[in-house]
Design an enzyme around this catalytic site. Structure first.
Site, PDB file in Angstrom:
ATOM      1  N   LYS A  21     -22.327   2.459 -30.188  1.00  0.00           N
ATOM      2  CA  LYS A  21     -22.909   1.832 -31.385  1.00  0.00           C
ATOM      3  C   LYS A  21     -23.400   0.403 -31.142  1.00  0.00           C
ATOM      4  CE  LYS A  21     -20.026   4.478 -34.599  1.00  0.00           C
ATOM      5  NZ  LYS A  21     -19.097   4.410 -35.727  1.00  0.00           N
ATOM      6  N   ASP A  58     -21.815   3.248 -41.740  1.00  0.00           N
ATOM      7  CA  ASP A  58     -20.347   3.321 -41.755  1.00  0.00           C
ATOM      8  C   ASP A  58     -19.781   2.503 -42.923  1.00  0.00           C
ATOM      9  OD1 ASP A  58     -19.830   5.000 -39.595  1.00  0.00           O
ATOM     10  OD2 ASP A  58     -19.808   3.364 -38.143  1.00  0.00           O
ATOM     11  N   GLY A  84      -6.433  -4.238 -38.110  1.00  0.00           N
ATOM     12  CA  GLY A  84      -7.382  -3.900 -37.051  1.00  0.00           C
ATOM     13  C   GLY A  84      -8.529  -4.886 -37.003  1.00  0.00           C
ATOM     14  N   ALA A  85      -9.153  -4.978 -35.829  1.00  0.00           N
ATOM     15  CA  ALA A  85     -10.279  -5.918 -35.668  1.00  0.00           C
ATOM     16  C   ALA A  85     -11.351  -5.322 -34.754  1.00  0.00           C
ATOM     17  CB  ALA A  85      -9.765  -7.244 -35.103  1.00  0.00           C
ATOM     18  N   GLY A  86     -11.387  -3.992 -34.662  1.00  0.00           N
ATOM     19  CA  GLY A  86     -12.399  -3.334 -33.844  1.00  0.00           C
ATOM     20  C   GLY A  86     -13.635  -2.995 -34.660  1.00  0.00           C
ATOM     21  N   ASN A 107      -4.048  -8.135 -36.893  1.00  0.00           N
ATOM     22  CA  ASN A 107      -4.387  -7.326 -35.719  1.00  0.00           C
ATOM     23  C   ASN A 107      -3.374  -7.590 -34.619  1.00  0.00           C
ATOM     24  OD1 ASN A 107      -6.257  -5.529 -34.372  1.00  0.00           O
ATOM     25  ND2 ASN A 107      -6.778  -7.243 -33.052  1.00  0.00           N
ATOM     26  N   ARG A 112      -8.335 -11.922 -32.067  1.00  0.00           N
ATOM     27  CA  ARG A 112      -9.463 -11.131 -32.592  1.00  0.00           C
ATOM     28  C   ARG A 112      -9.478 -11.187 -34.119  1.00  0.00           C
ATOM     29  NH1 ARG A 112     -10.161  -5.234 -30.355  1.00  0.00           N
ATOM     30  NH2 ARG A 112     -12.329  -5.550 -30.943  1.00  0.00           N
ATOM     31  N   GLY A 193      -9.514   9.414 -44.052  1.00  0.00           N
ATOM     32  CA  GLY A 193     -10.709   8.982 -43.318  1.00  0.00           C
ATOM     33  C   GLY A 193     -11.855   9.969 -43.323  1.00  0.00           C
TER      34      GLY A 193
HETATM   35  N1  NAP Z   1     -13.342   7.647 -40.950  1.00  0.00           N
HETATM   36  C1  NAP Z   1     -14.397   7.293 -40.249  1.00  0.00           C
HETATM   37  O1  NAP Z   1     -15.550   7.642 -40.534  1.00  0.00           O
HETATM   38  C2  NAP Z   1     -14.177   6.381 -39.069  1.00  0.00           C
HETATM   39  C3  NAP Z   1     -15.244   5.662 -38.497  1.00  0.00           C
HETATM   40  C4  NAP Z   1     -14.985   4.841 -37.407  1.00  0.00           C
HETATM   41  C5  NAP Z   1     -13.680   4.745 -36.904  1.00  0.00           C
HETATM   42  N2  NAP Z   1     -12.683   5.452 -37.491  1.00  0.00           N
HETATM   43  C6  NAP Z   1     -11.296   5.360 -36.993  1.00  0.00           C
HETATM   44  O2  NAP Z   1     -10.870   4.011 -37.055  1.00  0.00           O
HETATM   45  C7  NAP Z   1      -9.948   3.742 -35.994  1.00  0.00           C
HETATM   46  C8  NAP Z   1     -10.396   2.523 -35.182  1.00  0.00           C
HETATM   47  O3  NAP Z   1     -11.648   2.800 -34.602  1.00  0.00           O
HETATM   48  P1  NAP Z   1     -12.524   1.635 -33.908  1.00  0.00           P
HETATM   49  O4  NAP Z   1     -13.832   2.216 -33.616  1.00  0.00           O
HETATM   50  O5  NAP Z   1     -12.465   0.370 -34.716  1.00  0.00           O
HETATM   51  O6  NAP Z   1     -11.698   1.406 -32.552  1.00  0.00           O
HETATM   52  P2  NAP Z   1     -11.632   0.070 -31.661  1.00  0.00           P
HETATM   53  O7  NAP Z   1     -12.871  -0.729 -31.809  1.00  0.00           O
HETATM   54  O8  NAP Z   1     -11.193   0.529 -30.318  1.00  0.00           O
HETATM   55  O9  NAP Z   1     -10.423  -0.784 -32.321  1.00  0.00           O
HETATM   56  C9  NAP Z   1      -9.099  -0.322 -32.243  1.00  0.00           C
HETATM   57  C10 NAP Z   1      -8.193  -1.205 -33.095  1.00  0.00           C
HETATM   58  O10 NAP Z   1      -6.882  -0.627 -33.080  1.00  0.00           O
HETATM   59  C11 NAP Z   1      -5.938  -1.604 -32.605  1.00  0.00           C
HETATM   60  N3  NAP Z   1      -4.883  -0.932 -31.839  1.00  0.00           N
HETATM   61  C12 NAP Z   1      -5.045  -0.005 -30.865  1.00  0.00           C
HETATM   62  N4  NAP Z   1      -3.840   0.395 -30.389  1.00  0.00           N
HETATM   63  C13 NAP Z   1      -2.902  -0.311 -31.098  1.00  0.00           C
HETATM   64  C14 NAP Z   1      -1.478  -0.359 -31.066  1.00  0.00           C
HETATM   65  N5  NAP Z   1      -0.762   0.405 -30.207  1.00  0.00           N
HETATM   66  N6  NAP Z   1      -0.855  -1.189 -31.927  1.00  0.00           N
HETATM   67  C15 NAP Z   1      -1.565  -1.947 -32.811  1.00  0.00           C
HETATM   68  N7  NAP Z   1      -2.921  -1.951 -32.871  1.00  0.00           N
HETATM   69  C16 NAP Z   1      -3.575  -1.147 -32.017  1.00  0.00           C
HETATM   70  C17 NAP Z   1      -6.746  -2.548 -31.744  1.00  0.00           C
HETATM   71  O11 NAP Z   1      -6.070  -3.777 -31.646  1.00  0.00           O
HETATM   72  P3  NAP Z   1      -6.392  -4.804 -30.446  1.00  0.00           P
HETATM   73  O12 NAP Z   1      -7.585  -5.600 -30.898  1.00  0.00           O
HETATM   74  O13 NAP Z   1      -5.161  -5.610 -30.324  1.00  0.00           O
HETATM   75  O14 NAP Z   1      -6.688  -3.983 -29.212  1.00  0.00           O
HETATM   76  C18 NAP Z   1      -8.054  -2.638 -32.579  1.00  0.00           C
HETATM   77  O15 NAP Z   1      -7.898  -3.497 -33.677  1.00  0.00           O
HETATM   78  C19 NAP Z   1      -9.890   5.024 -35.161  1.00  0.00           C
HETATM   79  O16 NAP Z   1      -8.774   5.777 -35.578  1.00  0.00           O
HETATM   80  C20 NAP Z   1     -11.167   5.765 -35.533  1.00  0.00           C
HETATM   81  O17 NAP Z   1     -11.054   7.168 -35.425  1.00  0.00           O
HETATM   82  C21 NAP Z   1     -12.902   6.258 -38.563  1.00  0.00           C
END
Ligand code: NAP
Length: 229
Positions: A21, A58, A84-86, A107, A112, A193
């Site tokens: 993306k 999104d 979260g901050a992704g 986060n 972040r 979700g």
């Molecule tokens: N429903 C929908 O349409 C939709 C759309 C997009 C995403 N999602 C979901 O949203 C979630 C995040 O996606 P993303 O794209 O944002 O991923 P991403 O950019 O990889 O971000 C992952 C986030 O999770 C945190 N994290 C990962 N492992 C962790 C742990 N063990 N303990 C605490 N925090 C942890 C990370 O923290 P750090 O910064 O510390 O690494 C970061 O904030 C996923 O489950 C994805 O499937 C859903």
């Protein structure tokens, strides 16, 4: 190369998913405001001149599903805790701030959360370790990978949340996460979700084909069947 070939191949557009993306944002010819602010493109629309227009649906999907599932249309002045901050957190945050919601971000990597908070005029807070840390929030959003299949659950005590609070888990594999089970057990509105996934697809489909598809129980059933293991 793939994106450049799409107009010649007669495509109306494409969806872009992880981890492309952010890269797609740099490759398109122009972007809408949401894609610029979020820094990611999840929908590309090919215009009549063959140019690639990048959009981010999104955030729209996140918001439409929140309003739909919670039955609450007005959120201005409400308080949200965003975990979260992704990429998903950025989309949710953009939508929440646009609707006038006060957002606190926690986060795992605190730096972040601070960077995101300053970019979107939100607050960065410590990861909620005690039940009291959740008191006063109208909305809890899990935008981390915690609770996803293969990941640890999001272990958080919801007992101090207001009875009217909403808990929104962006994770959709599995659909019923431990967080949503805990929210239901506590009597809170639990938002999964899958609806965000469906709602983000609707404006993309409309942009490509000029038809606004219904987002209803039948679409959800089809998607659940497709995602079933
Ligand atoms: N429903 C929908 O349409 C939709 C759309 C997009 C995403 N999602 C979901 O949203 C979630 C995040 O996606 P993303 O794209 O944002 O991923 P991403 O950019 O990889 O971000 C992952 C986030 O999770 C945190 N994290 C990962 N492992 C962790 C742990 N063990 N303990 C605490 N925090 C942890 C990370 O923290 P750090 O910064 O510390 O690494 C970061 O904030 C996923 O489950 C994805 O499937 C859903």
């Amino acid at each position: 190369y793939v994106l450049c070939a799409l107009p010649k191949m007669g495509f109306a557009g494409v969806n872009v998913t992880l981890p492309h993306k952010e890269h797609a944002r740099r490759l398109v010819d122009r972007c809408d405001d949401a894609a610029v602010a979020i820094g990611a493109v999840n929908t590309i629309v090919i215009d009549t001149h063959g140019a690639l227009a990048g959009r981010n649906t999104d955030a729209q999907g996140f918001w439409a599903h929140l309003v739909d599932a919670s039955g609450r249309a007005e959120w201005s002045g409400a308080r949200a805790l965003l975990l979260g901050a992704g990429g998903a957190a950025r989309a949710a945050l953009w939508a929440l701030r646009r609707a006038g919601v006060d957002v606190a971000i926690a986060n795992r990597s605190g730096a972040r959360a601070h960077a995101l908070a300053s970019e979107f005029a939100a607050d960065a807070v410590a990861w909620p370790e005690t039940p009291a840390a959740l008191g006063g929030f109208d909305l809890l959003v899990n935008a981390t990978s915690l609770g996803m299949a293969g990941q640890p659950p999001l272990a958080i005590d919801l007992s101090a949340m207001a009875d009217t609070a909403v808990v929104y888990d962006l994770v959709y594999t599995p659909l019923a996460t431990p967080l949503l089970h805990a929210a239901q057990a506590r009597g809170l509105v639990a938002v999964d979700g899958l609806g965000m996934l469906i709602h983000q697809a609707a404006p993309a489909f409309a942009a490509w084909f000029g038809i606004v598809p219904a987002v209803d129980a039948a679409v959800r059933r089809h998607l659940m069947a497709a995602l079933a293991p």
